[in-house]
Design a protein around this motif. Structure first.
Motif, PDB file in Angstrom:
ATOM      1  N   ASN A   1      -5.145  -1.295 -13.169  1.00 28.56           N
ATOM      2  CA  ASN A   1      -4.008  -1.469 -12.266  1.00 28.56           C
ATOM      3  C   ASN A   1      -4.133  -0.537 -11.066  1.00 28.56           C
ATOM      4  OD1 ASN A   1      -2.114  -3.409 -13.670  1.00 28.56           O
ATOM      5  ND2 ASN A   1      -2.317  -1.866 -15.288  1.00 28.56           N
ATOM      6  N   GLN A   2      -3.534  -0.954  -9.965  1.00 31.37           N
ATOM      7  CA  GLN A   2      -3.556  -0.157  -8.734  1.00 31.37           C
ATOM      8  C   GLN A   2      -2.531   0.970  -8.835  1.00 31.37           C
ATOM      9  OE1 GLN A   2      -5.518  -0.367  -5.811  1.00 31.37           O
ATOM     10  NE2 GLN A   2      -4.515   1.586  -5.456  1.00 31.37           N
ATOM     11  N   LEU A   3      -3.013   2.194  -8.816  1.00 31.09           N
ATOM     12  CA  LEU A   3      -2.126   3.355  -8.852  1.00 31.09           C
ATOM     13  C   LEU A   3      -1.726   3.763  -7.434  1.00 31.09           C
ATOM     14  CD1 LEU A   3      -4.033   5.491 -11.525  1.00 31.09           C
ATOM     15  CD2 LEU A   3      -2.096   3.954 -11.906  1.00 31.09           C
ATOM     16  N   HIS A   4      -0.657   4.570  -7.345  1.00 35.45           N
ATOM     17  CA  HIS A   4      -0.152   5.003  -6.044  1.00 35.45           C
ATOM     18  C   HIS A   4      -0.274   6.515  -5.864  1.00 35.45           C
ATOM     19  CE1 HIS A   4       2.147   1.189  -6.874  1.00 35.45           C
ATOM     20  NE2 HIS A   4       1.595   0.925  -5.708  1.00 35.45           N
ATOM     21  N   ALA A   5      -1.242   7.104  -6.557  1.00 32.74           N
ATOM     22  CA  ALA A   5      -1.387   8.557  -6.495  1.00 32.74           C
ATOM     23  C   ALA A   5      -1.641   9.044  -5.073  1.00 32.74           C
ATOM     24  CB  ALA A   5      -2.515   9.007  -7.411  1.00 32.74           C
ATOM     25  N   TYR A   6      -2.426   8.285  -4.304  1.00 31.54           N
ATOM     26  CA  TYR A   6      -2.764   8.731  -2.951  1.00 31.54           C
ATOM     27  C   TYR A   6      -1.522   8.844  -2.081  1.00 31.54           C
ATOM     28  CZ  TYR A   6      -2.235   3.840  -1.509  1.00 31.54           C
ATOM     29  OH  TYR A   6      -1.737   2.587  -1.265  1.00 31.54           O
ATOM     30  N   GLN A   7      -0.546   7.962  -2.273  1.00 32.13           N
ATOM     31  CA  GLN A   7       0.690   8.044  -1.488  1.00 32.13           C
ATOM     32  C   GLN A   7       1.447   9.334  -1.797  1.00 32.13           C
ATOM     33  OE1 GLN A   7       3.140   4.579  -1.924  1.00 32.13           O
ATOM     34  NE2 GLN A   7       1.481   3.143  -1.539  1.00 32.13           N
ATOM     35  N   VAL A   8       1.532   9.646  -3.082  1.00 35.71           N
ATOM     36  CA  VAL A   8       2.263  10.852  -3.480  1.00 35.71           C
ATOM     37  C   VAL A   8       1.528  12.098  -3.012  1.00 35.71           C
ATOM     38  CG1 VAL A   8       3.209  12.139  -5.432  1.00 35.71           C
ATOM     39  CG2 VAL A   8       3.225   9.639  -5.467  1.00 35.71           C
ATOM     40  N   ARG A   9       0.207  12.081  -3.057  1.00 33.44           N
ATOM     41  CA  ARG A   9      -0.556  13.229  -2.569  1.00 33.44           C
ATOM     42  C   ARG A   9      -0.317  13.458  -1.077  1.00 33.44           C
ATOM     43  NH1 ARG A   9      -4.953  11.529  -6.342  1.00 33.44           N
ATOM     44  NH2 ARG A   9      -5.921  10.331  -4.657  1.00 33.44           N
ATOM     45  N   GLU A  10      -0.191  12.390  -0.314  1.00 34.89           N
ATOM     46  CA  GLU A  10       0.079  12.535   1.120  1.00 34.89           C
ATOM     47  C   GLU A  10       1.453  13.167   1.350  1.00 34.89           C
ATOM     48  OE1 GLU A  10      -0.385   8.706   2.867  1.00 34.89           O
ATOM     49  OE2 GLU A  10      -2.566   8.862   3.009  1.00 34.89           O
ATOM     50  N   VAL A  11       2.429  12.751   0.558  1.00 35.09           N
ATOM     51  CA  VAL A  11       3.763  13.333   0.688  1.00 35.09           C
ATOM     52  C   VAL A  11       3.734  14.815   0.293  1.00 35.09           C
ATOM     53  CG1 VAL A  11       6.102  13.309  -0.266  1.00 35.09           C
ATOM     54  CG2 VAL A  11       5.004  11.162   0.392  1.00 35.09           C
ATOM     55  N   MET A  12       2.995  15.118  -0.776  1.00 36.78           N
ATOM     56  CA  MET A  12       2.894  16.520  -1.212  1.00 36.78           C
ATOM     57  C   MET A  12       2.189  17.362  -0.152  1.00 36.78           C
ATOM     58  SD  MET A  12       2.053  16.198  -5.279  1.00 36.78           S
ATOM     59  CE  MET A  12       3.403  15.893  -6.442  1.00 36.78           C
ATOM     60  N   HIS A  13       1.186  16.794   0.485  1.00 34.95           N
ATOM     61  CA  HIS A  13       0.500  17.517   1.567  1.00 34.95           C
ATOM     62  C   HIS A  13       1.475  17.789   2.717  1.00 34.95           C
ATOM     63  CE1 HIS A  13      -1.920  17.732   5.327  1.00 34.95           C
ATOM     64  NE2 HIS A  13      -2.638  18.547   4.589  1.00 34.95           N
ATOM     65  N   ALA A  14       2.259  16.780   3.087  1.00 36.76           N
ATOM     66  CA  ALA A  14       3.256  16.965   4.141  1.00 36.76           C
ATOM     67  C   ALA A  14       4.268  18.031   3.751  1.00 36.76           C
ATOM     68  CB  ALA A  14       3.970  15.639   4.430  1.00 36.76           C
ATOM     69  N   TRP A  15       4.632  18.071   2.482  1.00 37.79           N
ATOM     70  CA  TRP A  15       5.587  19.066   1.979  1.00 37.79           C
ATOM     71  C   TRP A  15       5.029  20.480   2.159  1.00 37.79           C
ATOM     72  CZ3 TRP A  15      10.524  19.049   0.251  1.00 37.79           C
ATOM     73  CH2 TRP A  15      10.959  20.158  -0.492  1.00 37.79           C
ATOM     74  N   LEU A  16       3.769  20.677   1.805  1.00 34.63           N
ATOM     75  CA  LEU A  16       3.165  22.002   1.918  1.00 34.63           C
ATOM     76  C   LEU A  16       2.939  22.398   3.374  1.00 34.63           C
ATOM     77  CD1 LEU A  16       0.567  21.873  -0.991  1.00 34.63           C
ATOM     78  CD2 LEU A  16       2.762  23.063  -0.957  1.00 34.63           C
TER      79      LEU A  16
END
Length: 211
Positions: A183-198
């Protein structure tokens, strides 16, 4: 206040416990595999607002109490110039998130009660508090799932350990692996948000500040 923190899986649980929340065992047993995370409709909007630097910072400077016998001096005391607070960087645009998200998960416990004044961002069948923001300055982004891992990492580092420890049998692990490898995971989207957070919490330093 400008320091941003990420807390993932056990870190998420540790933060919740330290700040007055509650962690308990999963009622449905150990969660392993691809987890569907349903976000709050305004989750991205809430995160975006928190990434905007605050114009007001709390006053935490306290005067040092005088000694019982102050030492006389012939020169007037000099008051040091106040140091300007570093300016956090705000990302140009917050990456968007699919809703729901499909993320890797591996945990036997969950945050069952959020710390006071936390902001809930998402939930899943395996964790009612999958995503949330907490802390006195709302500067800690917590995530129960594992967006930092790829499926191959789970197969290599976790699957065998779960079988060896008797947490799950081979058939259960292989079924879980099938779910997150096909299945297609969405980890990359969450990592981008976490990067923006930091990045939003990283102070900038100008040439004048270093002189």
């Amino acid at each position: 206040p400008s320091l941003r923190v990420l807390a993932i899986c056990f870190g998420c649980q540790a933060v919740a416990t330290a700040l007055g929340g509650e962690v308990s065992r999963n009622p449905q047993g150990f969660v392993y595999g691809a987890e569907t995370v349903q976000l709050e409709q305004d989750a991205c909007e809430k995160i975006g607002r928190l990434l905007t630097p605050s114009a007001t910072l709390p006053k935490t400077i306290h005067a040092q109490p005088p000694t019982s016998e102050p030492t006389p001096t012939s020169e007037p005391a000099l008051t040091p110039a106040p140091t300007p607070a570093p300016t956090p960087v705000r990302p140009a645009a917050l990456p968007s998130l699919s809703n729901p998200l499909l993320l890797l998960a591996s945990h036997g416990e969950q945050v069952s009660r959020l710390p006071p004044s936390s902001i809930a961002l998402g939930a899943s069948a395996g964790s009612p508090n999958e995503f949330f923001v907490t802390g006195s300055f709302y500067n800690i982004l917590c995530c129960q799932s594992h967006p930092e891992f790829e499926p191959a990492d789970f197969v290599e580092k976790i699957s065998t350990a779960l079988i060896d420890k008797g947490v799950m049998d081979t058939a259960q692990v292989r079924e879980a692996e099938l779910g997150f490898t096909t299945n297609q995971l969405h980890a990359y989207q969450v990592r981008e948000v976490m990067h923006a957070w930091l990045v939003a919490g990283r102070p900038t330093t100008s040439a004048a500040d270093t002189q």
